[in-house]
Design an enzyme around this catalytic site. Structure first.
Site, PDB file in Angstrom:
ATOM      1  N   ARG A  70      17.900  14.258 -53.272  1.00  0.00           N
ATOM      2  CA  ARG A  70      16.837  14.932 -52.524  1.00  0.00           C
ATOM      3  C   ARG A  70      17.337  15.507 -51.215  1.00  0.00           C
ATOM      4  O   ARG A  70      16.943  16.582 -50.788  1.00  0.00           O
ATOM      5  CB  ARG A  70      15.700  13.956 -52.219  1.00  0.00           C
ATOM      6  CG  ARG A  70      14.906  13.546 -53.415  1.00  0.00           C
ATOM      7  CD  ARG A  70      14.136  12.300 -53.141  1.00  0.00           C
ATOM      8  NE  ARG A  70      15.048  11.223 -52.771  1.00  0.00           N
ATOM      9  CZ  ARG A  70      14.724   9.951 -52.669  1.00  0.00           C
ATOM     10  NH1 ARG A  70      13.478   9.592 -52.850  1.00  0.00           N
ATOM     11  NH2 ARG A  70      15.614   9.036 -52.362  1.00  0.00           N
ATOM     12  N   LYS A 106      15.956  -7.077 -56.460  1.00  0.00           N
ATOM     13  CA  LYS A 106      14.772  -6.453 -55.854  1.00  0.00           C
ATOM     14  C   LYS A 106      13.553  -7.191 -56.414  1.00  0.00           C
ATOM     15  O   LYS A 106      13.616  -7.766 -57.491  1.00  0.00           O
ATOM     16  CB  LYS A 106      14.672  -4.977 -56.264  1.00  0.00           C
ATOM     17  CG  LYS A 106      15.710  -4.082 -55.604  1.00  0.00           C
ATOM     18  CD  LYS A 106      15.404  -2.630 -55.922  1.00  0.00           C
ATOM     19  CE  LYS A 106      16.370  -1.691 -55.217  1.00  0.00           C
ATOM     20  NZ  LYS A 106      16.117  -0.269 -55.557  1.00  0.00           N
ATOM     21  N   HIS A 135      10.666  12.030 -59.842  1.00  0.00           N
ATOM     22  CA  HIS A 135      11.422  11.573 -61.023  1.00  0.00           C
ATOM     23  C   HIS A 135      11.108  12.468 -62.227  1.00  0.00           C
ATOM     24  O   HIS A 135      12.002  12.845 -62.983  1.00  0.00           O
ATOM     25  CB  HIS A 135      11.023  10.149 -61.412  1.00  0.00           C
ATOM     26  CG  HIS A 135      11.329   9.097 -60.383  1.00  0.00           C
ATOM     27  ND1 HIS A 135      10.387   8.208 -59.912  1.00  0.00           N
ATOM     28  CD2 HIS A 135      12.483   8.790 -59.734  1.00  0.00           C
ATOM     29  CE1 HIS A 135      10.945   7.402 -59.039  1.00  0.00           C
ATOM     30  NE2 HIS A 135      12.209   7.726 -58.900  1.00  0.00           N
TER      31      HIS A 135
END
Ligand code: PNS
Length: 166
Positions: free
Chosen positions: A92, A43, A19
């Site tokens: 990524r 979450k 990050h």
């Protein structure tokens, strides 16, 4: 042309070197980058939103180009309120793409004036995500190569607290 303000949203539970790499790249492109911690009630994060914000602030302490905030509504509404017209997301690997593509197009549908910019962190962080870091820390592994010292300390504290309350 004036460069726009960018918002970098995410769970950041906790913030990792991946990050941080994305934020540093974003600050090269935009005059102001708001790292935006999502509350996300669906979450159950290890760290509270307050703790996640504190950790990010500690990491970017003194960097005037980086702001930190928390939100729990629609991302595009937040961006509009802050006069930001760019959303930043890290990409990524190909496996990230489908979800990111969906989110970017949904956000564009919700507000066509806001664009998503994808930045690739350094290849050394390709395998890194917060879930894996939490798992390694929970199992007693060394996370110093994945998160800054302040986050490592907080992970240890948090996991010690959890173990002691069992
Ligand atoms: O780090 P994460 O968990 O991949 O971040 C996901 C996040 C917070 C960026 C995403 O869940 C989000 O944008 N939530 C805000 C709600 C929203 O605006 N939803 C509609 C667009 S998909």
């Amino acid at each position: 042309m004036k460069r726009p303000i960018a918002v970098y949203p995410g769970s950041f539970d906790p913030v990792t070197f991946g990050h941080i790499d994305v934020v540093n790249r974003a600050t090269e492109l935009f005059p102001k980058v708001i790292v935006l911690v999502a509350r996300n009630p669906s979450k159950s994060p290890l760290f509270s939103d307050k703790e996640r914000v504190e950790m990010i602030k500690e990491v970017f302490n003194g960097n005037k180009k980086v702001g930190v905030d928390v939100f729990d509504g629609l991302l595009v509404s937040y961006a509009k309120r802050k006069n930001a017209s760019v959303l930043v997301r890290g990409l990524r690997a190909v496996s990230d793409f489908e979800f990111e593509f969906q989110m970017a197009l949904m956000n564009r549908k919700l507000d066509p004036s806001i664009d998503t910019v994808f930045l690739m962190p350094h290849a050394r962080y390709t395998y890194l995500n917060s879930t894996i870091v939490r798992e390694v820390a929970r199992l007693g592994g060394d996370v110093s190569g994945f998160v800054p010292p302040t986050v490592r300390r907080r992970l240890q504290e948090k996991l010690n607290l959890r173990n002691n309350s069992k």
